[in-house]
Design an enzyme around this catalytic site. Structure first.
Site, short mmCIF file in Angstrom:
data_model
loop_
_atom_site.label_atom_id
_atom_site.label_comp_id
_atom_site.label_asym_id
_atom_site.label_seq_id
_atom_site.Cartn_x
_atom_site.Cartn_y
_atom_site.Cartn_z
N GLY A 174 123.40 0.86 -11.19
CA GLY A 174 124.03 0.61 -12.50
C GLY A 174 124.42 1.81 -13.32
CG PHE A 182 123.31 -11.33 -17.22
CD1 PHE A 182 122.29 -10.58 -16.64
CD2 PHE A 182 124.52 -11.43 -16.56
CE1 PHE A 182 122.47 -9.94 -15.43
CE2 PHE A 182 124.71 -10.79 -15.34
CZ PHE A 182 123.68 -10.05 -14.77
NE ARG A 199 126.72 -2.46 -8.81
CZ ARG A 199 125.51 -2.62 -9.32
NH1 ARG A 199 125.26 -2.20 -10.55
NH2 ARG A 199 124.56 -3.20 -8.64
CG ASP A 244 116.18 -7.11 -19.04
OD1 ASP A 244 116.01 -7.59 -20.17
OD2 ASP A 244 116.36 -7.80 -18.03
CG ASP A 277 125.21 -5.90 -10.27
OD1 ASP A 277 124.32 -5.33 -10.94
OD2 ASP A 277 124.95 -6.62 -9.29
CD GLU A 306 117.26 2.37 -15.76
OE1 GLU A 306 118.41 1.96 -15.53
OE2 GLU A 306 116.25 1.89 -15.23
CG ASP A 307 122.08 0.31 -15.73
OD1 ASP A 307 120.86 0.50 -15.83
OD2 ASP A 307 122.57 -0.47 -14.90
P1 IMP Z 1 114.19 -4.01 -16.01
O1 IMP Z 1 113.39 -3.49 -14.85
O2 IMP Z 1 113.92 -5.45 -16.29
O3 IMP Z 1 114.08 -3.15 -17.27
O4 IMP Z 1 115.69 -4.03 -15.58
C1 IMP Z 1 116.35 -2.91 -15.32
C2 IMP Z 1 117.52 -3.11 -14.42
O5 IMP Z 1 117.94 -4.48 -14.29
C3 IMP Z 1 118.69 -2.38 -15.02
O6 IMP Z 1 118.70 -1.03 -14.63
C4 IMP Z 1 119.87 -3.17 -14.48
O7 IMP Z 1 120.22 -2.69 -13.21
C5 IMP Z 1 119.35 -4.58 -14.37
N1 IMP Z 1 119.73 -5.36 -15.58
C6 IMP Z 1 118.98 -5.61 -16.67
N2 IMP Z 1 119.65 -6.32 -17.59
C7 IMP Z 1 120.88 -6.54 -17.07
C8 IMP Z 1 122.06 -7.21 -17.56
O8 IMP Z 1 122.13 -7.77 -18.68
N3 IMP Z 1 123.13 -7.20 -16.73
C9 IMP Z 1 123.12 -6.61 -15.50
N4 IMP Z 1 122.05 -5.96 -15.01
C10 IMP Z 1 120.94 -5.92 -15.80
MG MG Z 2 119.83 -0.20 -13.23
#
Ligand code: IMP
Ligand code: MG
Length: 176
Positions: free
Chosen positions: A46, A153, A166, A104, A160, A100-101
């Site tokens: 991402g 989302f 992407r 979450d 993606d 980081e993109d």
């Molecule tokens: P986490 O581990 O839950 O913090 O999620 C991190 C990863 O999940 C990010 O680096 C993204 O690749 C993916 N992600 C989290 N939220 C979204 C979203 O809203 N759209 C797309 N990908 C997401």
């Molecule tokens: Mg990511």
């Protein structure tokens, strides 16, 4: 409006807004790390677009590397984070800036935190283009945040939905 696989998405954050936020982050990073020869680490897939823009705006010596982790299945975090591509570089004593993109739930961040601590980095900071405060459940500090967004989302600008979206240069959110 656009459609990816089975879902519809509507425009949410324009390219212009994204660029403004990246300019602001870059100003801070140049100020705080200009003399430290940082190692930027982008979290694939991402963050590739974001990482590229941050690196282009960094005006001093730096290095870049990537890690790849995965926790997402469709539009939901599975809670289980897998390392898909690790770091094969000596990080000991380095100043690391993690790119980081989006942060979450924070599961990915906790995993990377472990990796960096094990590698005995000198210091590390987390930079995230997007942050979902309502979803974040962890205590690892997110030091530089581009934009806080609601717990929706999103796709585009590197992010993606099941592999698609992407390449979009602006960010879309799932239509309710
Ligand atoms: P986490 O581990 O839950 O913090 O999620 C991190 C990863 O999940 C990010 O680096 C993204 O690749 C993916 N992600 C989290 N939220 C979204 C979203 O809203 N759209 C797309 N990908 C997401
Ligand atoms: Mg990511």
């Amino acid at each position: 409006m656009i459609k990816l696989h089975d879902l519809e998405f509507e425009p949410f954050i324009s390219e212009q807004e994204i660029n403004k936020v990246i300019d602001q982050l870059s100003e801070q990073l140049n100020r705080d790390f200009g003399s430290k020869t940082p190692l930027f680490i982008g979290v694939l897939n991402g963050s590739f677009m974001f990482a590229s823009e941050i690196i282009k705006r960094f005006n001093s010596d730096c290095e870049i590397s990537f890690v790849k982790l995965g926790s997402y299945d469709g539009t939901e975090s599975t809670g289980e984070v897998k390392t898909l591509l690790g770091l094969n570089q000596d990080l000991k004593g380095r100043t690391v800036i993690l790119l980081e993109d989006i942060v979450d739930t924070g599961n990915t961040l906790v995993e990377i935190d472990k990796i960096l601590k094990q590698a005995e980095v000198k210091e590390y900071k987390v930079v995230s283009l997007f942050f979902k405060p309502e979803a974040y459940k962890k205590s690892v500090p997110v030091d530089y945040i581009g934009m806080e967004i609601p717990n929706k989302f999103i796709v585009g600008y590197g992010l993606d939905y099941d592999g698609l979206g992407r390449n979009l240069t602006q960010v879309y959110k799932r239509k309710e």
